[in-house]
Design a protein around this motif. Structure first.
Motif, mmCIF file in Angstrom:
data_model
loop_
_atom_site.group_PDB
_atom_site.id
_atom_site.type_symbol
_atom_site.label_atom_id
_atom_site.label_comp_id
_atom_site.label_asym_id
_atom_site.label_seq_id
_atom_site.Cartn_x
_atom_site.Cartn_y
_atom_site.Cartn_z
ATOM 1 N N THR A 57 0.853 -1.187 0.000
ATOM 2 C CA THR A 57 0.000 0.000 0.000
ATOM 3 C C THR A 57 0.891 1.241 0.000
ATOM 4 O O THR A 57 1.384 1.657 1.056
ATOM 5 C CB THR A 57 -0.941 0.005 1.225
ATOM 6 O OG1 THR A 57 -1.653 -1.233 1.260
ATOM 7 C CG2 THR A 57 -1.928 1.162 1.161
ATOM 8 N N THR A 105 0.341 4.248 -0.068
ATOM 9 C CA THR A 105 -0.185 5.414 0.653
ATOM 10 C C THR A 105 -0.294 5.152 2.155
ATOM 11 O O THR A 105 -0.971 5.894 2.867
ATOM 12 C CB THR A 105 -1.563 5.810 0.100
ATOM 13 O OG1 THR A 105 -2.431 4.663 0.163
ATOM 14 C CG2 THR A 105 -1.450 6.294 -1.341
ATOM 15 N N ILE A 142 -3.263 6.252 4.343
ATOM 16 C CA ILE A 142 -4.632 6.054 3.871
ATOM 17 C C ILE A 142 -4.740 4.777 3.043
ATOM 18 O O ILE A 142 -3.806 4.393 2.348
ATOM 19 C CB ILE A 142 -5.136 7.249 3.030
ATOM 20 C CG1 ILE A 142 -4.249 7.485 1.790
ATOM 21 C CG2 ILE A 142 -5.252 8.507 3.883
ATOM 22 C CD1 ILE A 142 -4.789 8.509 0.805
ATOM 23 N N GLU A 164 -7.114 3.516 0.002
ATOM 24 C CA GLU A 164 -7.926 4.208 -0.993
ATOM 25 C C GLU A 164 -9.030 3.311 -1.551
ATOM 26 O O GLU A 164 -8.810 2.125 -1.800
ATOM 27 C CB GLU A 164 -7.034 4.707 -2.126
ATOM 28 C CG GLU A 164 -5.986 5.703 -1.626
ATOM 29 C CD GLU A 164 -5.095 6.213 -2.722
ATOM 30 O OE1 GLU A 164 -5.140 7.425 -2.983
ATOM 31 O OE2 GLU A 164 -4.365 5.387 -3.326
ATOM 32 N N THR A 215 -13.059 7.799 -1.859
ATOM 33 C CA THR A 215 -12.901 7.847 -0.410
ATOM 34 C C THR A 215 -11.536 7.319 0.001
ATOM 35 O O THR A 215 -11.007 6.387 -0.594
ATOM 36 C CB THR A 215 -14.009 6.993 0.254
ATOM 37 O OG1 THR A 215 -15.272 7.580 -0.048
ATOM 38 C CG2 THR A 215 -13.836 6.901 1.758
ATOM 39 N N ALA A 216 -10.998 7.907 1.063
ATOM 40 C CA ALA A 216 -9.774 7.426 1.696
ATOM 41 C C ALA A 216 -10.080 7.090 3.150
ATOM 42 O O ALA A 216 -10.762 7.853 3.833
ATOM 43 C CB ALA A 216 -8.693 8.501 1.636
ATOM 44 N N GLU A 217 -9.590 5.954 3.590
ATOM 45 C CA GLU A 217 -9.701 5.598 5.002
ATOM 46 C C GLU A 217 -8.386 5.947 5.688
ATOM 47 O O GLU A 217 -7.326 5.445 5.323
ATOM 48 C CB GLU A 217 -9.987 4.110 5.175
ATOM 49 C CG GLU A 217 -10.082 3.710 6.630
ATOM 50 C CD GLU A 217 -10.266 2.219 6.842
ATOM 51 O OE1 GLU A 217 -10.162 1.806 8.013
ATOM 52 O OE2 GLU A 217 -10.497 1.481 5.868
ATOM 53 N N ALA A 274 -4.623 12.826 1.318
ATOM 54 C CA ALA A 274 -5.843 12.262 0.721
ATOM 55 C C ALA A 274 -6.611 13.320 -0.059
ATOM 56 O O ALA A 274 -7.063 13.075 -1.181
ATOM 57 C CB ALA A 274 -6.733 11.662 1.805
ATOM 58 N N ARG A 310 -4.275 13.514 -3.614
ATOM 59 C CA ARG A 310 -5.045 12.477 -4.291
ATOM 60 C C ARG A 310 -6.421 12.941 -4.751
ATOM 61 O O ARG A 310 -7.036 12.312 -5.595
ATOM 62 C CB ARG A 310 -5.187 11.246 -3.390
ATOM 63 C CG ARG A 310 -3.850 10.658 -2.952
ATOM 64 C CD ARG A 310 -3.064 10.065 -4.063
ATOM 65 N NE ARG A 310 -3.739 8.855 -4.540
ATOM 66 C CZ ARG A 310 -3.512 8.263 -5.683
ATOM 67 N NH1 ARG A 310 -2.632 8.746 -6.511
ATOM 68 N NH2 ARG A 310 -4.172 7.190 -6.022
ATOM 69 N N TRP A 365 -9.359 12.996 -3.164
ATOM 70 C CA TRP A 365 -10.532 12.247 -2.742
ATOM 71 C C TRP A 365 -11.592 13.170 -2.158
ATOM 72 O O TRP A 365 -11.293 14.214 -1.594
ATOM 73 C CB TRP A 365 -10.163 11.155 -1.726
ATOM 74 C CG TRP A 365 -9.201 10.142 -2.286
ATOM 75 C CD1 TRP A 365 -7.994 9.796 -1.784
ATOM 76 C CD2 TRP A 365 -9.364 9.363 -3.477
ATOM 77 N NE1 TRP A 365 -7.395 8.842 -2.587
ATOM 78 C CE2 TRP A 365 -8.213 8.556 -3.629
ATOM 79 C CE3 TRP A 365 -10.371 9.268 -4.441
ATOM 80 C CZ2 TRP A 365 -8.049 7.664 -4.698
ATOM 81 C CZ3 TRP A 365 -10.200 8.383 -5.492
ATOM 82 C CH2 TRP A 365 -9.057 7.602 -5.615
ATOM 83 N N ALA A 411 -13.057 11.420 3.507
ATOM 84 C CA ALA A 411 -12.168 10.599 4.336
ATOM 85 C C ALA A 411 -13.000 9.965 5.433
ATOM 86 O O ALA A 411 -13.907 10.596 5.981
ATOM 87 C CB ALA A 411 -11.054 11.440 4.937
#
Length: 163
Positions: free
Chosen positions: A53, A55, A73, A75, A81-83, A109, A113, A115, A118
């Motif tokens: 990963t 990110t 994050i 993705e 969305t990013a977690e 994020a 990126r 997004w 989040a």
């Protein structure tokens, strides 16, 4: 690689396994985790996910260069969305470093990126992590279940993010 005032956040390497296992296996850390590997063999797939990963980063203290945690994050492009996820070695708790690392991840994020949203999942008993999420501007959405555990979902829309 991301630099903050106190932290150096970089892509994980195979050489980070032992330092991260030491953190993940600490009972104080485990008490707040949704994924709780009990052995090195159980930790191996968690570590493999970290390695795959780009990110999700290893956190080093900038002054000492010690590995003190991980943040970043996960993705979900189909949901834009990013977690956000983070953890620190207990010796580094109470210094604002989880907030610093999570702030950098959240900024990445939204800004790098692009997004739209989040999210973060947290155990309802993890008061310190809930405090970090609130400082970042994430709000409670609803109760959730993650891998059979009761959790809470927090969320922040990019339009509400204070960069």
């Amino acid at each position: 690689m991301i630099e903050t005032r106190h932290l150096h956040m970089r892509v994980a390497a195979e050489a980070d396994f032992d330092a991260l296992w030491e953190i993940w296996s600490d009972p104080r850390v485990q008490a707040g985790l949704l994924t709780r590997p009990q052995t090195m063999d159980e930790f191996a797939p968690v570590f493999a996910l970290l390695l795959s990963t780009p990110t999700m980063w290893v956190i080093e203290d900038r002054a000492s260069h010690l590995v003190i945690g991980r943040a970043g994050i996960f993705e979900f492009p189909e949901e834009r969305t990013a977690e956000v996820a983070y953890l620190l070695h207990p010796d580094w708790w109470g210094r604002g470093l989880a907030t610093e690392a999570a702030t950098a991840a959240l900024g990445y994020a939204f800004e790098a990126r692009g997004w739209d949203r989040a999210i973060a999942f947290v155990l309802p008993t993890n008061i310190a992590s809930i405090s970090v999420l609130r400082k970042l501007g994430l709000s409670y959405v609803h109760d959730a279940e993650v891998r059979g555990q009761a959790a809470e979902l927090y969320e922040l829309q990019r339009a509400s993010h204070r960069a």
